[in-house]
Design an enzyme around this catalytic site. Structure first.
Site, PDB file in Angstrom:
ATOM      1  N   GLY A 170      36.986  42.947  46.826  1.00 31.81           N
ATOM      2  CA  GLY A 170      35.527  43.415  46.890  1.00 31.81           C
ATOM      3  C   GLY A 170      34.685  44.404  46.467  1.00 31.81           C
ATOM      4  O   GLY A 170      33.683  44.822  46.592  1.00 31.81           O
ATOM      5  N   GLY A 171      35.391  44.657  45.319  1.00 29.47           N
ATOM      6  CA  GLY A 171      34.998  46.156  44.491  1.00 29.47           C
ATOM      7  C   GLY A 171      33.244  45.842  44.278  1.00 29.47           C
ATOM      8  O   GLY A 171      32.583  46.702  44.496  1.00 29.47           O
ATOM      9  N   ILE A 181      38.557  29.556  39.645  1.00 26.98           N
ATOM     10  CA  ILE A 181      36.999  29.729  39.058  1.00 26.98           C
ATOM     11  C   ILE A 181      37.050  28.124  38.089  1.00 26.98           C
ATOM     12  O   ILE A 181      36.195  27.699  37.797  1.00 26.98           O
ATOM     13  CB  ILE A 181      37.052  30.820  38.062  1.00 26.98           C
ATOM     14  CG1 ILE A 181      36.627  31.864  38.943  1.00 26.98           C
ATOM     15  CG2 ILE A 181      36.186  30.584  36.913  1.00 26.98           C
ATOM     16  CD1 ILE A 181      36.749  33.287  38.100  1.00 26.98           C
ATOM     17  N   SER A 191      35.075  40.868  36.777  1.00 26.11           N
ATOM     18  CA  SER A 191      36.122  41.551  36.072  1.00 26.11           C
ATOM     19  C   SER A 191      37.433  40.724  35.958  1.00 26.11           C
ATOM     20  O   SER A 191      38.248  40.493  36.705  1.00 26.11           O
ATOM     21  CB  SER A 191      36.440  42.490  37.075  1.00 26.11           C
ATOM     22  OG  SER A 191      37.511  43.463  36.853  1.00 26.11           O
ATOM     23  N   CYS A 195      42.808  41.248  33.128  1.00 20.95           N
ATOM     24  CA  CYS A 195      42.911  42.247  31.844  1.00 20.95           C
ATOM     25  C   CYS A 195      44.170  42.126  31.101  1.00 20.95           C
ATOM     26  O   CYS A 195      44.171  42.498  29.854  1.00 20.95           O
ATOM     27  CB  CYS A 195      42.689  43.794  32.418  1.00 20.95           C
ATOM     28  SG  CYS A 195      44.185  44.397  33.519  1.00 20.95           S
ATOM     29  N   SER A 217      41.375  46.712  40.819  1.00 27.11           N
ATOM     30  CA  SER A 217      40.132  46.538  41.215  1.00 27.11           C
ATOM     31  C   SER A 217      39.487  47.558  39.966  1.00 27.11           C
ATOM     32  O   SER A 217      39.637  48.060  39.420  1.00 27.11           O
ATOM     33  CB  SER A 217      40.077  47.035  42.599  1.00 27.11           C
ATOM     34  OG  SER A 217      38.743  46.946  42.949  1.00 27.11           O
TER      35      SER A 217
END
Length: 442
Positions: A27-28, A73, A92, A95, A426
């Site tokens: 939830g960042g 997603i 985000s 990565c 996060s």
């Protein structure tokens, strides 16, 4: 200017900002939106990590009366995206495809498939969101995935600006260099002059000034950058919030965290008022007229972020780690004004995952290490190293350095290892909050 945003932070927008939160994690992005003070509604969240979803649910139990559950997603369709009609997508993406540890496989990495799916949706949805905010690691800027993102933004008539920013630029003693992009559909604009290059400085003024100072609010007289009162408001609020949080954990805390001021004059006279802590600890949320009469140096010391009422025994480095890795540790103490980026492997792996704290500051680290280098007896070396009481940052300290708000917490069932992993994946909430406010202005 976005119809839901006003220069006066005390004025309510006409309509809440509709946010679709992709790769929502713990939830960042939601926290950044909440800390910004801008009324908003989360119209959807997508996250497949069940532990992250549990933490999200713990902190946002109703989430705007929408259930939060693990969702892939890849299951998001054009029709569903259109039905959500978000004003803003915040995301985000994974990565690892863009890091050295992840072998930099870029779009060939299966973990990039969800981002490519989102880009396909953005290229085909009848009415794309007005705004996009994306965060990723440094390295994303040279990827094919980034080229595809820029292609979609061009196709759908967005203006954008890319950045490489670290929390250290915002007064936080923690390095976490990240790629960010702010995108806005034309004919809207951003509150600064955009460029084709990836900017390595925040484009707006970060100088925190005395509330009564009568400078031009459109351009700072110190750093000459465009100035937005909403950003100054949230920066003060977040620093004051951290002061209250750390005062609870750190009984010996006597100074407020340094407010932000990215472009300080070298001759700045630094003065921290002794009664500032007392004023803030009584719960005042507005800037007292006597507080911060001048710009202050950056970054603030780690003492503003460390616990003091926590049992440190579980966080001490093991003898095995001390013996094997003592020469490659990045060691800081409460007076340090820096720390290395925390990764998801922190406290599990040693090299390159984050700094460790010298808990016993009554002895000199350099003297201990000088003695260790002279010794051949391994047990003697270990005995010396133990005296430093080297320990990992606690999860709450890591969260504080990543500027998670004081009201954030983990469920009791979440293990420390899970907390480190989730935090490492996060965002820095303060940086994203400032970028969000920048995006919705103009």
């Amino acid at each position: 200017m976005h119809p839901g945003c006003h220069n006066d932070p005390n004025m309510a927008p006409a309509q809440p900002l509709r946010i679709l939160e992709l790769y929502s994690g713990i939830g960042g992005m939601h926290m950044a939106a909440k800390e910004s003070g801008v009324p908003f509604e989360i119209v959807g969240t997508y996250e497949i990590n069940t532990t992250a979803v549990e933490v999200y649910q713990h902190n946002f139990p109703d989430n705007g009366k929408r259930s939060t559950k693990p969702r892939n997603i890849m299951g998001l369709t054009t029709d569903h995206l259109a039905s959500l009609h978000p004003d803003l997508i915040m995301m985000s993406p994974p990565c690892q495809p863009f890091t050295r540890q992840g072998l930099k496989r870029d779009v060939e990495d299966a973990r990039t498939s969800s981002l490519l799916h989102v880009l396909d949706l953005l290229s085909s949805v009848p009415h794309p969101p007005k705004m996009i905010l994306l965060e990723n690691v440094s390295g994303f800027e040279t990827s094919i995935a980034r080229e595809k993102l820029i292609g979609v933004l061009t196709q759908r008539s967005y203006i954008w600006q890319e950045f490489l920013l670290s929390p250290t630029q915002f007064g936080v003693p923690n390095s976490r260099l990240r790629y960010y992009i702010l995108a806005k559909q034309k004919p809207a604009s951003l509150p600064f002059t955009t460029s084709n290059k990836i900017e390595e400085e925040f484009p707006l003024c970060l100088c925190v000034k005395e509330a009564s100072r009568g400078d031009d609010i459109n351009r700072c007289s110190w750093c000459s950058k465009p100035s937005l009162p909403t950003i100054h408001h949230v920066m003060y609020k977040t620093h004051a919030s951290h002061l209250q949080t750390t005062s609870h954990h750190h009984a010996a805390h006597t100074q407020p965290p340094a407010p932000l001021g990215n472009n300080l004059r070298p001759d700045t006279n630094i003065e921290c008022h002794s009664h500032s802590v007392e004023v803030l600890s009584r719960g005042h949320t507005q800037t007292p007229s006597h507080l911060y009469t001048t710009y202050t140096q950056l970054p603030s010391p780690l003492s503003n972020y460390l616990d003091s009422d926590t049992n440190m025994e579980p966080y001490l480095l093991s003898d095995k780690v001390l013996s094997k890795y003592h020469m490659i540790l990045d060691i800081v103490d409460s007076g340090s004004q820096r720390s290395c980026c925390f990764t998801k492997g922190y406290a599990h792996y040693v090299e390159g995952t984050g700094s460790v704290v010298q808990h016993n500051t009554s002895i000199s680290m350099s003297e201990i290490y000088s003695e260790v280098e002279k010794m051949e007896d391994e047990s003697g070396k270990l005995e010396l190293l133990r005296r430093l009481q080297l320990r990992y940052f606690t999860p709450s300290e890591v969260a504080r350095l990543m500027y998670f708000p004081g009201w954030f917490s983990f469920p009791d069932t979440t293990t420390d290892r899970q907390r480190y992993r989730l935090l490492g994946n996060s965002i820095n909430v303060l940086v994203v909050t400032c970028l969000l406010l920048t995006l919705i202005e103009g």
